[in-house]
Design a protein around this motif. Structure first.
Motif, PDB file in Angstrom:
ATOM      1  N   MET A 140       4.805 -11.428  -0.512  1.00 33.80           N
ATOM      2  CA  MET A 140       5.575 -10.712  -1.592  1.00 33.80           C
ATOM      3  C   MET A 140       5.729 -11.785  -2.747  1.00 33.80           C
ATOM      4  SD  MET A 140       8.676  -9.074   0.527  1.00 33.80           S
ATOM      5  CE  MET A 140       9.511  -8.366  -0.783  1.00 33.80           C
ATOM      6  N   ASP A 141       5.641 -12.993  -2.577  1.00 31.60           N
ATOM      7  CA  ASP A 141       5.579 -14.107  -3.776  1.00 31.60           C
ATOM      8  C   ASP A 141       4.214 -13.823  -4.646  1.00 31.60           C
ATOM      9  OD1 ASP A 141       7.884 -15.411  -2.613  1.00 31.60           O
ATOM     10  OD2 ASP A 141       7.013 -17.102  -1.875  1.00 31.60           O
ATOM     11  N   ARG A 142       3.175 -13.462  -4.023  1.00 31.85           N
ATOM     12  CA  ARG A 142       2.113 -13.088  -4.667  1.00 31.85           C
ATOM     13  C   ARG A 142       1.967 -11.473  -5.219  1.00 31.85           C
ATOM     14  NH1 ARG A 142       1.769 -17.400  -1.761  1.00 31.85           N
ATOM     15  NH2 ARG A 142       0.508 -18.987  -2.204  1.00 31.85           N
ATOM     16  N   ASN A 143       3.159 -10.910  -4.909  1.00 31.17           N
ATOM     17  CA  ASN A 143       3.085  -9.464  -5.354  1.00 31.17           C
ATOM     18  C   ASN A 143       1.798  -8.609  -4.442  1.00 31.17           C
ATOM     19  OD1 ASN A 143       4.638  -7.462  -6.568  1.00 31.17           O
ATOM     20  ND2 ASN A 143       2.968  -7.244  -8.181  1.00 31.17           N
ATOM     21  N   TYR A 144       1.715  -9.026  -3.444  1.00 32.48           N
ATOM     22  CA  TYR A 144       0.757  -8.179  -2.536  1.00 32.48           C
ATOM     23  C   TYR A 144       1.645  -6.734  -2.360  1.00 32.48           C
ATOM     24  CZ  TYR A 144      -1.899 -12.061  -0.538  1.00 32.48           C
ATOM     25  OH  TYR A 144      -2.762 -13.202  -0.403  1.00 32.48           O
ATOM     26  N   TYR A 145       0.739  -5.698  -2.351  1.00 36.36           N
ATOM     27  CA  TYR A 145       1.123  -4.232  -2.341  1.00 36.36           C
ATOM     28  C   TYR A 145       2.265  -4.071  -3.274  1.00 36.36           C
ATOM     29  CZ  TYR A 145      -1.453  -4.038   1.910  1.00 36.36           C
ATOM     30  OH  TYR A 145      -2.367  -3.951   3.048  1.00 36.36           O
ATOM     31  N   GLY A 146       2.476  -4.716  -4.156  1.00 36.12           N
ATOM     32  CA  GLY A 146       3.392  -4.332  -5.196  1.00 36.12           C
ATOM     33  C   GLY A 146       2.590  -3.360  -6.209  1.00 36.12           C
ATOM     34  N   GLU A 147       3.565  -3.012  -7.305  1.00 31.95           N
ATOM     35  CA  GLU A 147       3.170  -1.959  -8.327  1.00 31.95           C
ATOM     36  C   GLU A 147       1.923  -2.684  -9.102  1.00 31.95           C
ATOM     37  OE1 GLU A 147       3.820   1.505  -8.640  1.00 31.95           O
ATOM     38  OE2 GLU A 147       4.850   1.200  -6.536  1.00 31.95           O
ATOM     39  N   GLU A 148       2.275  -3.894  -9.421  1.00 35.36           N
ATOM     40  CA  GLU A 148       1.225  -4.535 -10.236  1.00 35.36           C
ATOM     41  C   GLU A 148       0.416  -5.357  -9.381  1.00 35.36           C
ATOM     42  OE1 GLU A 148       1.106  -3.634 -13.261  1.00 35.36           O
ATOM     43  OE2 GLU A 148       2.796  -2.205 -13.059  1.00 35.36           O
ATOM     44  N   ASP A 149      -0.032  -5.086  -8.231  1.00 42.82           N
ATOM     45  CA  ASP A 149      -0.952  -5.933  -7.459  1.00 42.82           C
ATOM     46  C   ASP A 149      -2.179  -5.964  -8.035  1.00 42.82           C
ATOM     47  OD1 ASP A 149      -2.421  -7.098  -5.496  1.00 42.82           O
ATOM     48  OD2 ASP A 149      -1.758  -6.003  -3.861  1.00 42.82           O
ATOM     49  N   PRO A 150      -2.700  -7.250  -8.494  1.00 42.08           N
ATOM     50  CA  PRO A 150      -4.137  -7.165  -9.127  1.00 42.08           C
ATOM     51  C   PRO A 150      -5.393  -6.783  -8.108  1.00 42.08           C
ATOM     52  CG  PRO A 150      -3.104  -9.388  -9.012  1.00 42.08           C
ATOM     53  CD  PRO A 150      -2.132  -8.516  -8.686  1.00 42.08           C
ATOM     54  N   TRP A 151      -4.842  -7.083  -6.948  1.00 43.92           N
ATOM     55  CA  TRP A 151      -5.892  -6.983  -5.694  1.00 43.92           C
ATOM     56  C   TRP A 151      -5.892  -5.559  -5.114  1.00 43.92           C
ATOM     57  CZ3 TRP A 151      -9.260 -10.112  -7.376  1.00 43.92           C
ATOM     58  CH2 TRP A 151      -8.942 -11.251  -7.964  1.00 43.92           C
ATOM     59  N   LYS A 152      -5.308  -4.591  -5.500  1.00 40.45           N
ATOM     60  CA  LYS A 152      -4.794  -3.509  -5.079  1.00 40.45           C
ATOM     61  C   LYS A 152      -6.068  -2.814  -4.172  1.00 40.45           C
ATOM     62  CE  LYS A 152      -1.458  -0.702  -6.216  1.00 40.45           C
ATOM     63  NZ  LYS A 152      -0.597  -0.067  -7.056  1.00 40.45           N
ATOM     64  N   MET A 153      -7.317  -3.016  -4.599  1.00 41.72           N
ATOM     65  CA  MET A 153      -8.495  -2.356  -3.930  1.00 41.72           C
ATOM     66  C   MET A 153      -8.886  -3.322  -2.750  1.00 41.72           C
ATOM     67  SD  MET A 153     -11.190  -3.469  -7.005  1.00 41.72           S
ATOM     68  CE  MET A 153     -12.500  -2.370  -6.372  1.00 41.72           C
ATOM     69  N   ARG A 154      -8.265  -4.727  -2.724  1.00 42.98           N
ATOM     70  CA  ARG A 154      -8.618  -5.482  -1.577  1.00 42.98           C
ATOM     71  C   ARG A 154      -7.922  -5.230  -0.206  1.00 42.98           C
ATOM     72  NH1 ARG A 154      -9.353 -11.513  -3.506  1.00 42.98           N
ATOM     73  NH2 ARG A 154     -11.221 -11.260  -4.855  1.00 42.98           N
ATOM     74  N   ARG A 155      -6.898  -4.370  -0.512  1.00 43.61           N
ATOM     75  CA  ARG A 155      -5.773  -4.168   0.616  1.00 43.61           C
ATOM     76  C   ARG A 155      -6.047  -2.828   1.653  1.00 43.61           C
ATOM     77  NH1 ARG A 155      -4.633  -8.730  -0.702  1.00 43.61           N
ATOM     78  NH2 ARG A 155      -3.539  -9.208  -2.555  1.00 43.61           N
ATOM     79  N   ILE A 156      -5.956  -2.958   2.650  1.00 45.91           N
ATOM     80  CA  ILE A 156      -6.129  -2.041   3.581  1.00 45.91           C
ATOM     81  C   ILE A 156      -4.826  -1.309   3.802  1.00 45.91           C
ATOM     82  CG2 ILE A 156      -7.532  -3.164   4.905  1.00 45.91           C
ATOM     83  CD1 ILE A 156      -5.385  -3.634   7.090  1.00 45.91           C
ATOM     84  N   LYS A 157      -5.149   0.301   4.077  1.00 45.90           N
ATOM     85  CA  LYS A 157      -4.103   1.129   4.160  1.00 45.90           C
ATOM     86  C   LYS A 157      -4.296   2.123   5.468  1.00 45.90           C
ATOM     87  CE  LYS A 157      -4.366   1.863  -0.921  1.00 45.90           C
ATOM     88  NZ  LYS A 157      -4.662   2.738  -1.766  1.00 45.90           N
ATOM     89  N   PRO A 158      -3.291   2.412   6.205  1.00 47.46           N
ATOM     90  CA  PRO A 158      -3.713   3.312   7.149  1.00 47.46           C
ATOM     91  C   PRO A 158      -4.579   4.484   7.132  1.00 47.46           C
ATOM     92  CG  PRO A 158      -1.353   2.984   7.025  1.00 47.46           C
ATOM     93  CD  PRO A 158      -2.130   2.619   5.729  1.00 47.46           C
ATOM     94  N   VAL A 159      -5.463   4.706   7.815  1.00 48.99           N
ATOM     95  CA  VAL A 159      -6.344   5.884   7.716  1.00 48.99           C
ATOM     96  C   VAL A 159      -6.142   6.864   8.751  1.00 48.99           C
ATOM     97  CG1 VAL A 159      -8.432   4.336   7.105  1.00 48.99           C
ATOM     98  CG2 VAL A 159      -8.123   4.771   9.440  1.00 48.99           C
ATOM     99  N   SER A 160      -4.910   6.690   9.519  1.00 47.06           N
ATOM    100  CA  SER A 160      -4.507   7.731  10.579  1.00 47.06           C
ATOM    101  C   SER A 160      -3.019   7.013  10.972  1.00 47.06           C
ATOM    102  CB  SER A 160      -5.673   8.017  11.736  1.00 47.06           C
ATOM    103  OG  SER A 160      -5.636   6.876  12.489  1.00 47.06           O
ATOM    104  N   GLY A 161      -2.705   8.047  11.903  1.00 45.16           N
ATOM    105  CA  GLY A 161      -1.269   7.507  12.524  1.00 45.16           C
ATOM    106  C   GLY A 161      -0.098   8.296  11.537  1.00 45.16           C
ATOM    107  N   GLU A 162       0.903   7.841  12.154  1.00 43.50           N
ATOM    108  CA  GLU A 162       2.179   8.188  11.619  1.00 43.50           C
ATOM    109  C   GLU A 162       2.255   7.489  10.057  1.00 43.50           C
ATOM    110  OE1 GLU A 162       6.146   6.213  13.032  1.00 43.50           O
ATOM    111  OE2 GLU A 162       4.678   5.424  14.344  1.00 43.50           O
ATOM    112  N   TYR A 163       1.872   6.573   9.714  1.00 43.43           N
ATOM    113  CA  TYR A 163       1.978   5.881   8.290  1.00 43.43           C
ATOM    114  C   TYR A 163       1.155   6.404   7.478  1.00 43.43           C
ATOM    115  CZ  TYR A 163       5.612   2.828  10.294  1.00 43.43           C
ATOM    116  OH  TYR A 163       6.628   2.110  10.983  1.00 43.43           O
ATOM    117  N   LEU A 164       0.200   7.168   7.679  1.00 43.80           N
ATOM    118  CA  LEU A 164      -0.890   7.514   6.828  1.00 43.80           C
ATOM    119  C   LEU A 164      -0.031   8.462   5.558  1.00 43.80           C
ATOM    120  CD1 LEU A 164      -3.834   8.215   6.004  1.00 43.80           C
ATOM    121  CD2 LEU A 164      -3.566  10.292   7.195  1.00 43.80           C
TER     122      LEU A 164
END
Length: 194
Positions: A160-184
Protein backbone atom coordinates in the motif's frame (compact mmCIF):
# COMPACT_ATOMS: atom_id res chain seq x y z
CA UNK A 1 20.55 11.02 -20.94
CA UNK A 2 23.75 10.46 -22.91
CA UNK A 3 24.89 7.41 -24.88
CA UNK A 4 27.44 6.36 -22.24
CA UNK A 5 24.69 6.27 -19.58
CA UNK A 6 22.45 4.14 -21.82
CA UNK A 7 25.30 1.69 -22.50
CA UNK A 8 26.33 1.52 -18.83
CA UNK A 9 22.74 0.85 -17.76
CA UNK A 10 21.99 -1.86 -20.32
CA UNK A 11 25.20 -3.76 -21.03
CA UNK A 12 26.74 -5.95 -18.37
CA UNK A 13 30.54 -5.94 -18.58
CA UNK A 14 32.33 -9.27 -19.09
CA UNK A 15 34.14 -8.99 -15.74
CA UNK A 16 30.79 -9.21 -13.96
CA UNK A 17 30.38 -12.85 -14.96
CA UNK A 18 33.95 -13.97 -14.47
CA UNK A 19 36.52 -15.41 -16.82
CA UNK A 20 35.17 -18.15 -19.10
CA UNK A 21 36.57 -21.58 -18.22
CA UNK A 22 35.05 -23.48 -21.13
CA UNK A 23 33.51 -22.85 -24.50
CA UNK A 24 29.92 -23.43 -25.33
CA UNK A 25 26.91 -21.93 -26.96
CA UNK A 26 23.35 -21.72 -25.82
CA UNK A 27 22.45 -24.19 -28.56
CA UNK A 28 24.86 -26.70 -26.97
CA UNK A 29 23.13 -26.24 -23.61
CA UNK A 30 19.70 -26.79 -25.17
CA UNK A 31 20.86 -29.91 -27.02
CA UNK A 32 21.88 -31.43 -23.70
CA UNK A 33 18.67 -30.34 -21.95
CA UNK A 34 20.72 -28.00 -19.74
CA UNK A 35 22.24 -30.99 -17.94
CA UNK A 36 25.71 -29.39 -18.24
CA UNK A 37 24.66 -26.57 -15.90
CA UNK A 38 24.95 -26.74 -12.15
CA UNK A 39 21.33 -27.04 -11.00
CA UNK A 40 19.99 -23.47 -10.89
CA UNK A 41 18.43 -21.94 -7.78
CA UNK A 42 15.33 -19.75 -8.04
CA UNK A 43 14.03 -17.56 -5.21
CA UNK A 44 10.26 -17.14 -5.45
CA UNK A 45 8.12 -14.67 -3.55
CA UNK A 46 5.43 -12.01 -3.70
CA UNK A 47 8.12 -9.34 -3.67
CA UNK A 48 9.02 -7.12 -0.70
CA UNK A 49 10.44 -10.19 1.11
CA UNK A 50 14.22 -9.71 1.13
CA UNK A 51 15.22 -11.16 -2.23
CA UNK A 52 17.67 -8.31 -2.84
CA UNK A 53 19.36 -8.99 0.50
CA UNK A 54 19.74 -12.68 -0.38
CA UNK A 55 21.16 -11.77 -3.81
CA UNK A 56 23.79 -9.52 -2.23
CA UNK A 57 24.70 -12.20 0.30
CA UNK A 58 24.92 -15.03 -2.24
CA UNK A 59 26.81 -12.88 -4.72
CA UNK A 60 29.80 -12.99 -2.36
CA UNK A 61 30.38 -16.62 -3.31
CA UNK A 62 33.03 -17.35 -5.91
CA UNK A 63 31.06 -20.18 -7.50
CA UNK A 64 27.74 -18.39 -7.97
CA UNK A 65 26.34 -16.10 -10.62
CA UNK A 66 23.52 -14.26 -8.85
CA UNK A 67 20.90 -12.04 -10.46
CA UNK A 68 18.35 -9.96 -8.59
CA UNK A 69 15.46 -9.12 -10.94
CA UNK A 70 17.61 -9.14 -14.10
CA UNK A 71 16.54 -7.36 -17.26
CA UNK A 72 14.14 -8.11 -18.76
CA UNK A 73 12.40 -8.60 -15.42
CA UNK A 74 9.57 -10.78 -16.84
CA UNK A 75 6.95 -8.96 -14.77
CA UNK A 76 4.28 -8.82 -17.47
CA UNK A 77 5.22 -12.28 -18.73
CA UNK A 78 4.79 -13.58 -15.15
CA UNK A 79 1.15 -12.41 -15.33
CA UNK A 80 0.83 -14.22 -18.68
CA UNK A 81 2.21 -17.43 -17.10
CA UNK A 82 -0.18 -17.03 -14.14
CA UNK A 83 -3.20 -16.55 -16.40
CA UNK A 84 -2.29 -19.53 -18.61
CA UNK A 85 -1.53 -21.89 -15.76
CA UNK A 86 -4.42 -20.86 -13.49
CA UNK A 87 -7.00 -21.21 -16.24
CA UNK A 88 -5.70 -24.69 -16.94
CA UNK A 89 -5.17 -25.62 -13.26
CA UNK A 90 -1.36 -25.60 -13.65
CA UNK A 91 -1.51 -27.81 -16.76
CA UNK A 92 -1.37 -25.46 -19.73
CA UNK A 93 -1.72 -27.03 -23.14
CA UNK A 94 1.54 -27.92 -24.88
CA UNK A 95 1.64 -24.79 -27.05
CA UNK A 96 1.15 -22.44 -24.09
CA UNK A 97 3.60 -24.43 -21.97
CA UNK A 98 6.19 -24.22 -24.76
CA UNK A 99 5.55 -20.46 -25.12
CA UNK A 100 6.24 -19.94 -21.40
CA UNK A 101 9.46 -21.98 -21.68
CA UNK A 102 10.62 -19.93 -24.67
CA UNK A 103 9.79 -16.63 -22.96
CA UNK A 104 12.03 -17.58 -20.05
CA UNK A 105 14.85 -18.89 -22.25
CA UNK A 106 14.81 -15.84 -24.51
CA UNK A 107 15.10 -13.59 -21.47
CA UNK A 108 17.84 -15.58 -19.72
CA UNK A 109 19.87 -17.05 -22.59
CA UNK A 110 22.92 -14.87 -22.00
CA UNK A 111 22.93 -15.32 -18.23
CA UNK A 112 22.57 -19.10 -18.45
CA UNK A 113 25.30 -19.31 -21.08
CA UNK A 114 27.74 -17.36 -18.91
CA UNK A 115 26.81 -19.54 -15.96
CA UNK A 116 27.83 -22.55 -18.04
CA UNK A 117 30.99 -20.94 -19.45
CA UNK A 118 32.26 -19.75 -16.05
CA UNK A 119 31.21 -22.97 -14.25
CA UNK A 120 29.16 -21.01 -11.73
CA UNK A 121 25.75 -21.87 -10.30
CA UNK A 122 22.97 -19.70 -11.72
CA UNK A 123 20.88 -18.11 -8.96
CA UNK A 124 17.98 -15.74 -9.59
CA UNK A 125 16.13 -13.84 -6.89
CA UNK A 126 13.14 -12.47 -8.74
CA UNK A 127 9.54 -12.34 -7.55
CA UNK A 128 8.47 -12.15 -11.20
CA UNK A 129 9.48 -15.80 -11.68
CA UNK A 130 6.94 -17.17 -9.22
CA UNK A 131 4.42 -18.26 -11.85
CA UNK A 132 7.16 -19.66 -14.08
CA UNK A 133 8.00 -22.20 -11.33
CA UNK A 134 6.14 -25.23 -12.77
CA UNK A 135 7.81 -24.69 -16.13
CA UNK A 136 11.25 -24.11 -14.56
CA UNK A 137 10.91 -27.29 -12.49
CA UNK A 138 10.34 -29.28 -15.67
CA UNK A 139 13.00 -27.44 -17.69
CA UNK A 140 15.63 -27.83 -14.93
CA UNK A 141 14.63 -31.03 -13.06
CA UNK A 142 17.50 -30.74 -10.56
CA UNK A 143 16.88 -27.07 -9.81
CA UNK A 144 16.20 -25.81 -6.30
CA UNK A 145 13.47 -23.38 -5.26
CA UNK A 146 13.51 -21.13 -2.22
CA UNK A 147 10.14 -19.64 -1.34
CA UNK A 148 10.43 -16.45 0.69
CA UNK A 149 7.37 -15.17 2.45
CA UNK A 150 6.49 -12.30 4.73
CA UNK A 151 3.65 -11.85 7.17
CA UNK A 152 0.63 -10.88 5.01
CA UNK A 153 -0.08 -7.74 7.05
CA UNK A 154 3.49 -6.50 6.60
CA UNK A 155 3.37 -7.23 2.90
CA UNK A 156 0.04 -5.40 2.49
CA UNK A 157 1.41 -2.37 4.36
CA UNK A 158 4.52 -2.31 2.15
CA UNK A 159 2.41 -2.77 -0.99
CA UNK A 160 0.00 0.00 0.00
CA UNK A 161 2.94 2.35 0.65
CA UNK A 162 3.85 1.76 -3.01
CA UNK A 163 0.21 2.09 -4.15
CA UNK A 164 -0.06 -1.51 -5.41
CA UNK A 165 -3.58 -2.12 -6.73
CA UNK A 166 -4.46 1.55 -6.24
CA UNK A 167 -6.22 3.69 -8.82
CA UNK A 168 -2.93 5.22 -9.97
CA UNK A 169 -0.80 2.07 -9.74
CA UNK A 170 1.86 2.62 -12.44
CA UNK A 171 2.51 -1.12 -12.60
CA UNK A 172 -1.09 -2.24 -13.04
CA UNK A 173 -0.22 -4.52 -15.93
CA UNK A 174 2.21 -6.39 -13.64
CA UNK A 175 -0.47 -7.33 -11.12
CA UNK A 176 -2.28 -10.65 -11.13
CA UNK A 177 -6.06 -10.86 -10.81
CA UNK A 178 -8.35 -13.83 -10.23
CA UNK A 179 -9.12 -15.80 -13.38
CA UNK A 180 -11.88 -17.85 -11.73
CA UNK A 181 -13.59 -18.39 -8.40
CA UNK A 182 -15.63 -16.20 -6.10
CA UNK A 183 -13.42 -13.10 -6.46
CA UNK A 184 -13.47 -13.00 -10.25
CA UNK A 185 -16.48 -10.66 -10.41
CA UNK A 186 -15.80 -8.89 -7.09
CA UNK A 187 -12.18 -7.97 -7.84
CA UNK A 188 -12.82 -4.56 -9.43
CA UNK A 189 -15.02 -3.50 -6.49
CA UNK A 190 -12.64 -4.37 -3.65
CA UNK A 191 -10.77 -1.69 -1.71
CA UNK A 192 -7.00 -1.45 -2.03
CA UNK A 193 -6.60 -3.06 1.39
CA UNK A 194 -8.93 -5.92 0.47
Amino acid sequence: MNLKHIIDENIIPLWYYGIPKRKGTFIDLRKNDFSDLFPPVFFLSTGRTGTKWFAELLNRGKNTLVFHVPKPDLSVQNVFAYNCLQKEKLQADQDLWHAIVEIFLAAREQNLRYSYKTRKRYIETNNFLTFFAPVLAELFPESKFVHLYRHPGEFVRSAMDRNYYGEEDPWKMRRIKPVSGEYLNKWGHLSQLE
